[in-house]
Design an enzyme around this catalytic site. Structure first.
Site, short mmCIF file in Angstrom:
data_model
loop_
_atom_site.label_atom_id
_atom_site.label_comp_id
_atom_site.label_asym_id
_atom_site.label_seq_id
_atom_site.Cartn_x
_atom_site.Cartn_y
_atom_site.Cartn_z
N GLU A 144 0.81 -0.88 0.43
CA GLU A 144 0.40 0.12 -0.08
C GLU A 144 0.92 0.94 0.00
O GLU A 144 0.91 2.25 0.84
CB GLU A 144 -0.49 0.28 1.46
CG GLU A 144 -1.61 -0.81 1.21
CD GLU A 144 -3.17 -0.83 2.41
OE1 GLU A 144 -2.80 -0.62 3.25
OE2 GLU A 144 -4.19 -1.14 2.07
N GLU A 315 -6.66 -7.60 -0.25
CA GLU A 315 -7.39 -7.59 0.88
C GLU A 315 -8.52 -7.19 0.67
O GLU A 315 -8.99 -6.18 0.48
CB GLU A 315 -6.32 -6.69 2.09
CG GLU A 315 -4.70 -7.37 2.03
CD GLU A 315 -4.27 -5.97 2.71
OE1 GLU A 315 -5.00 -5.61 3.62
OE2 GLU A 315 -3.27 -5.69 2.72
C1 GAL Z 1 -4.65 -2.76 4.94
C2 GAL Z 1 -2.81 -3.03 5.11
C3 GAL Z 1 -2.98 -4.18 6.12
C4 GAL Z 1 -3.97 -4.18 7.28
C5 GAL Z 1 -4.72 -3.50 6.77
C6 GAL Z 1 -5.93 -3.83 8.01
O1 GAL Z 1 -4.77 -1.54 4.87
O2 GAL Z 1 -2.28 -3.65 3.98
O3 GAL Z 1 -1.76 -4.97 6.72
O4 GAL Z 1 -3.15 -3.08 8.53
O5 GAL Z 1 -5.48 -2.23 6.07
O6 GAL Z 1 -7.53 -3.69 7.62
#
Ligand code: GAL
Length: 633
Positions: A144, A315
């Site tokens: 990110e 994710e």
């Molecule tokens: C994303 C990140 C992850 C985790 C997640 C939690 O932004 O890539 O590592 O922190 O959020 O929601």
């Protein structure tokens, strides 16, 4: 293409004794991809040069032999503490001139050469060690970019790099002075080394200076990513991916994406609705446990463009997150709905974050598919259901949408630099147009600003686009659909100055912006045919045909043949009418699905995605709360 599910896993967080059991359970759930490694630097290299890869070899072996395909992340988003001792100047500085310290993540400056070299070193070691590993089926660079606002840095390292970038970009200091208009307020420079970063000035810095800094900062992200990609590519043919975010616009994702094989993004619908969208309290309450009905889709379509057709969700929110002001649990069904919505927009893979909730550190309140005690969390059964449904999946091949929306990062930087009205936000403008189209049941493609081919589209919208690229200008000249440009499209030079021809400078359109006004939310500018302009109104001169006007007769939208220019920011009512009219002229059938129900057409199916907390009826179908269904077109 077979669509698949994945999950994010952190073997370094758990005893080795449970890895095999975890892997078996993932497979049993129907998961086929697992992403690992992206934060593991302190375990891979506990002190400089002390490489400890045995545990990662074993983790990959355990996961791979269970039948999982591994996505290996480069660990560069979390430099270990010793790195700071080696490179005390590697930290990014905030706009107030303070270094951003160790103790969380992303504590590095993209333009600091020493850190980029350390990243190259570790990525090269990883790529050489695992490039030919049969279990590693994809790579992720860093994690990110710009998360936690880390793309802009005001450090001494950034200043030096900026000066070099300016010298390369402008060649001579006279050229820079002329381009920026530095004669104003006696801001002229004698040489590049005098140019500081555009923070801590007495009043606002020159917008051209800020715009140059924004372009430079974006280029630094591109350069940082490119180094890693080159090293990985040298060792493997596996696809290289980065995981972008929602409403992050500080760097040009198309530029980063040009070096990658697949784009992906991290989708946290409930967190985003709560902390990343300006919406009325009733809207936020209605969608509290589902997320906004257009925000995910907008990013799916955007990242499909960034990935040149190939994209994933890297994710996916599985339950409550920890980082928004409030973190409600999703309605039952949403963890499934979000995945199916992504597939309907062409995602190849949807990867849930994360396998097991961590009982420690910053994200201990963030749900996973498993609870910290390894019992199933509610998301697990939904993931399993999606996996089951994928077995006899409908055809989710992407087909060209009838409508396109141009989205451009430099335009975001331009209007952030010079909003002129406190609430003029480029992303918001594009998002409202996107939402307006979706409410009519339409599927949409996002296009980059240098898009050279518009054939096949019936409608193209390019609101707020800083400049019309030559490619887009030529494409518009032969476009046989309906185009809407404006407000603010093509009204400035690349340096963020007013062109002497004035805007919007659209071939064949006799319209010139005489002056522009921005107005507060209390001031509405009524249109003759209903609805109002808000925030923004450009006063046009010229003889172009008027298609919308304000009640006092001034033009609000003009056109020359198929190209329209919209001179203000329409409210929902005005936008809905404008879009319906355009669709009619373009021969596009519009629908009126119930509020909160969204449609998405793939090559062969129509998906019905119900973001409501209640059942809706449409097209002879009953679609339950938080449910998604589909049928052949
Ligand atoms: C994303 C990140 C992850 C985790 C997640 C939690 O932004 O890539 O590592 O922190 O959020 O929601």
């Amino acid at each position: 293409m077979k669509r698949a599910l994945g999950v994010c896993y952190y073997p370094e967080h758990w005893p080795e004794a449970i890895w095999a059991e975890d892997a078996a359970r993932m497979v049993e759930t129907g998961i086929s991809w697992v992403r690992i490694g992206e934060f593991a630097w302190s375990r891979l290299e506990p002190s400089f040069g002390d490489l400890q890869f045995d545990w990662l070899d074993r983790a990959i072996g355990v996961l791979g032999s269970a039948g999982l395909k591994v996505i290996l992340g480069t660990p560069t988003a979390t430099p270990p503490r010793w790195m700071l001792d080696r490179h005390p100047d590697m930290l990014a500085w905030d706009a107030e001139g303070r270094p951003r310290g160790f103790g969380s993540r992303r504590h590095y400056d993209f333009s600091y050469d020493g850190y980029r070299e350390e990243c190259a070193r570790i990525v090269d070691i990883l790529a050489r060690r695992y490039g030919a590993n049969p279990h590693i089926a994809a790579w992720q660079t860093d994690n990110e970019y710009d998360c936690h606002d880390t793309a802009l840095s005001y450090s001494p390292a950034a200043e030096r790099a900026f000066q070099n970038w300016l010298a390369e970009t402008y060649g001579t200091i006279d050229a820079l002075n002329a381009a920026w208009g530095n004669v104003f307020w006696s801001m002229e420079y004698d040489h590049f080394e005098q140019i500081e970063l555009p923070n801590l000035t007495v009043t606002e810095p020159n917008p051209s200076h800020v715009m140059a800094f924004r372009r430079f900062s974006s280029d630094m992200v591109v350069k940082f990513n490119k180094v890693q990609v080159g090293l990985i590519r040298a060792q493997t043919d596996a696809p290289i991916i980065h995981n972008y975010m929602g409403r992050v616009t500080a760097f040009d994702h198309y530029d980063v994406g040009a070096d990658l094989d697949i784009a992906s993004w991290d989708s946290y619908p409930i967190g985003f609705l709560s902390d990343r969208l300006e919406e009325a309290p009733e809207h936020k309450q209605h969608y509290l446990r589902q997320g906004d009905p257009d925000f995910q889709a907008f990013h799916h379509d955007l990242y499909r463009a960034v990935g040149k057709g190939r994209w994933w969700v890297m994710e996916q929110q599985p339950g409550p997150v920890n980082w928004a002001p409030y973190n409600p649990a999703p309605l039952p069904g949403m963890a499934r709905l979000w995945a199916w919505e992504a597939f309907a927009h062409g995602a190849e893979t949807v990867t849930y974050f994360r396998w097991r909730q961590a009982p420690f550190a910053q994200e201990q309140m963030h749900a996973g598919l498993l609870r910290p005690d390894s019992e199933a969390a509610p998301g697990l059964a939904e993931a399993a259901q999606v996996a089951q449904e994928l077995e006899d999946a409908p055809d989710v091949s992407v087909t060209q949408a009838p409508v396109a929306l141009v989205f451009d990062y430099a335009s975001q930087w331009a209007w952030e630099t010079q909003p002129q009205g406190a609430d003029f936000d480029y992303f918001r403008l594009c998002f409202e147009m996107y939402r307006g189209l979706r409410k009519l049941g339409l599927s949409i493609d996002v296009l980059p600003p240098d898009c050279a081919n518009l054939s096949g589209y019936k409608i193209v919208l390019a609101p707020g686009l800083l400049q019309l690229s030559d490619a887009l200008r030529e494409a518009l000249a032969t476009f046989d659909g309906q185009a809407v440009l404006g407000p603010r499209t093509n009204t400035k030079t690349a340096e963020l100055t007013i062109p002497t021809s004035m805007g919007p400078g659209i071939a064949g359109l006799d319209a010139t912006i005489a002056f522009t006004e921005s107005v507060p939310p209390s001031e509405l500018i009524p249109l003759t045919r209903g609805g109002v302009l808000v925030k923004w109104f450009e006063h046009l001169e010229g003889d172009a045909e008027v298609v919308e006007s304000v009640v006092d007769g001034r033009p609000a939208m003009v056109r020359a043949d198929r190209v329209h220019y919209l001179a203000g920011w329409p409210d929902e009512t005005a936008l809905d009418r404008i879009l319906r009219d355009l669709c009619e002229v373009a021969g596009l059938v519009t629908l009126s699905p119930p509020d909160g129900l969204r449609l998405r057409d793939t090559g062969a199916h129509r998906f019905y995605i119900n973001y409501n907390p209640h059942e809706v009826e449409f097209d002879g179908l009953l679609i339950g709360a938080a449910d998604v269904t589909w049928r052949p077109l």
